[in-house]
Scaffold this motif. Structure first.
Motif, PDB file in Angstrom:
ATOM      1  N   CYS A 190     -85.017  39.948  -2.082  1.00 45.81           N
ATOM      2  CA  CYS A 190     -84.556  39.485  -3.340  1.00 45.81           C
ATOM      3  C   CYS A 190     -83.785  38.371  -3.061  1.00 45.81           C
ATOM      4  CB  CYS A 190     -83.575  40.637  -3.263  1.00 45.81           C
ATOM      5  SG  CYS A 190     -81.967  39.662  -4.806  1.00 45.81           S
TER       6      CYS A 190
ATOM      7  N   LEU B 169     -84.807  34.463  -4.751  1.00 45.22           N
ATOM      8  CA  LEU B 169     -83.399  33.302  -4.759  1.00 45.22           C
ATOM      9  C   LEU B 169     -83.592  32.221  -4.492  1.00 45.22           C
ATOM     10  CD1 LEU B 169     -80.165  36.705  -4.397  1.00 45.22           C
ATOM     11  CD2 LEU B 169     -80.901  35.027  -6.933  1.00 45.22           C
TER      12      LEU B 169
ATOM     13  N   PHE C 146     -77.675  30.158  -3.797  1.00 41.07           N
ATOM     14  CA  PHE C 146     -76.501  31.297  -3.271  1.00 41.07           C
ATOM     15  C   PHE C 146     -76.174  32.261  -2.385  1.00 41.07           C
ATOM     16  CE2 PHE C 146     -75.903  36.157  -4.729  1.00 41.07           C
ATOM     17  CZ  PHE C 146     -74.513  36.274  -5.686  1.00 41.07           C
TER      18      PHE C 146
ATOM     19  N   LEU D 256     -74.732  39.072  -8.933  1.00 40.22           N
ATOM     20  CA  LEU D 256     -76.500  39.540  -9.432  1.00 40.22           C
ATOM     21  C   LEU D 256     -77.103  40.514  -9.959  1.00 40.22           C
ATOM     22  CD1 LEU D 256     -77.425  38.898  -5.264  1.00 40.22           C
ATOM     23  CD2 LEU D 256     -77.457  37.569  -7.431  1.00 40.22           C
TER      24      LEU D 256
ATOM     25  N   PRO E 238     -77.722  37.044 -12.461  1.00 34.19           N
ATOM     26  CA  PRO E 238     -78.459  37.230 -11.110  1.00 34.19           C
ATOM     27  C   PRO E 238     -78.847  35.354 -11.050  1.00 34.19           C
ATOM     28  CG  PRO E 238     -79.855  37.982 -12.467  1.00 34.19           C
ATOM     29  CD  PRO E 238     -78.929  37.258 -13.317  1.00 34.19           C
TER      30      PRO E 238
ATOM     31  N   VAL F 260     -84.171  40.751  -9.906  1.00 37.11           N
ATOM     32  CA  VAL F 260     -82.794  40.998  -8.882  1.00 37.11           C
ATOM     33  C   VAL F 260     -82.522  42.126  -9.631  1.00 37.11           C
ATOM     34  CG1 VAL F 260     -81.080  39.143  -8.209  1.00 37.11           C
ATOM     35  CG2 VAL F 260     -83.533  38.181  -9.077  1.00 37.11           C
TER      36      VAL F 260
END
Length: 419
Positions: A153, A157, A164, A180, A184, A239
């Motif tokens: 994940c 991201l 984030f 998320l 997300p 995600v």
């Protein structure tokens, strides 16, 4: 005495036997890993020895395939020893069979290893200890899986919403996951209303004042994000899927941890009196040790954990002790090392011992390993004597954490074996 070796596998086993001089008694035999195969194995053993007491059966501790056959043979009155594969490899080299390997040869090598090594029969753990061992290992695998999911994940991201990670102290904490799971990616966060986003964050954080204004901050980060836009739909789906996996794995970890705590309190709660030993590491230590009576003394436990220093000495040359052997249980070694790293912070004498090792030029890892060896002696004494840990206990040297009579159960204080 007759020594029988079993080469175990998932579907088929092979058994062979040698006498006290190492001569092969008869042709090795293959048999299935099932009820009919086990009966055939018993009949074969009856053919090489008149009584079960005349045979010692050995098998390698590889995987879990040995356990069913072990239980069957023990129920039939046979003594069974589980052998470290490292020792079988040593006998293979001794016999010049490094490049020769098949099941029948391996069965003979296991029998020969048993003959040379003078092994004592192995005992399976109690139901509670076996349950604890199963669950602590499963708990470790769940945590590893959770860490892998978080890594996946994070990678996503980093590409789509790199800002984030700075929005929350723990990007995968309750508040971070709440965001998320619904939005997300930056484009989705930017489209959300501030009050709706803030409500999700506050509910996940259970009303903590630390997240006040977090929705507005997050929307500002989303609008200024430098994340890529290609394949957003697929990335958002992944995600959200990964967040659901985190929630599931967290839930499973919680269930397992609660049961592990119950079992540890039932089996050996006194290890929790040792500084640095938590429920997690304590349960792993107790589960992997099992019956402390099977260890002659504390150094034997150190050796089983693979924390003994290797030796490189010849003539006048002496390296002064090499790296640890890493033989034995890797689960026990890991748990002891983690506990030792905490114990040095909470136990003054272990902390002083750690600092002495650092002053001698040892790196952090080596110094903590030395503390783990000390911790082995403490664990051995607590489990053997059935008393809480007390560094000031009479007869104990607080600086060395040794225990008088540390030769172990079955020995008197002079170190002589009791009859």
């Amino acid at each position: 005495m007759i020594y029988a070796g079993v080469d175990v596998a998932k579907a088929d086993h092979v058994i062979g036997a040698v006498d006290e001089r190492g001569s092969e008694l008869c042709k090795p035999m293959g048999f299935k890993n099932g009820a009919a195969g086990f009966e055939r194995c018993e009949a074969w053993l009856e053919g090489v020895a008149e009584e079960p007491g005349d045979v010692l059966v050995g098998m390698e501790a590889t995987g879990h395939y040995w356990m069913a056959l072990y239980a069957f043979l023990v129920s039939r009155g046979y003594a069974v020893a589980v052998i470290d594969p490292v020792q079988v490899r040593a006998v293979r080299r001794l016999r010049g069979l490094d490049r020769v390997k098949n099941d029948r040869i391996d069965a003979g090598l296991i029998a020969e290893t048993l003959r040379i090594g003078q092994y004592d029969p192995t005992r399976l753990a109690t139901d509670e200890v076996q349950s604890l061992r199963t669950l602590t290992r499963y708990q470790q695998s769940l945590k590893s899986e959770l860490a892998e999911v978080k890594t996946q994940c994070t990678c996503l991201l980093d590409s789509y919403f790199p800002e984030f990670s700075g929005a929350f102290s723990d990007m995968f904490g309750a508040a971070g996951r709440a965001v998320l799971s619904k939005s997300p990616l930056p484009s989705q966060v930017a489209r959300r209303r501030v009050d709706s986003l803030q409500r999700d964050i506050s509910e996940a954080a259970r009303g903590s004042r630390r997240v006040d204004g977090k929705a507005a901050e997050l929307k500002a980060l989303a609008r200024a994000s430098v994340g890529i836009r290609l394949g957003e739909g697929a990335a958002a789906m992944q995600v959200q899927s990964l967040v659901r996996q985190m929630d599931f794995l967290d839930g499973e970890c919680g269930k397992v941890e609660r049961r592990v705590r119950e079992l540890l309190e039932l089996v050996e709660p006194l290890v929790l009196t040792i500084p640095g030993v938590s429920y997690t590491t304590g349960a792993q230590i107790v589960a992997e040790i099992g019956d402390i009576g099977r260890f002659r003394n504390a150094p034997a436990l150190v050796s089983y954990a693979g924390l003994s220093s290797s030796v490189n000495q010849s003539g006048k040359f002496d390296s002064g002790g090499g790296p640890i052997t890493k033989h034995g249980s890797p689960y026990l070694r890991r748990a002891l090392w983690l506990a030792a790293n905490r114990a040095r912070q909470y136990d003054p004498s272990l902390g002083a011992f750690y600092e002495r090792k650092r002053a001698e030029g040892k790196c952090h890892r080596v110094a903590v390993t030395a503390v783990a060896r000390k911790l082995c002696h403490i664990v051995f004494a607590v489990m053997r004597d059935g008393v809480p840990y007390d560094p000031a206990r009479p007869g104990r040297d607080p600086s060395k954490h040794s225990v008088s009579g540390s030769q172990g159960a079955g020995s008197d204080r002079s170190g002589n074996e009791k009859s």
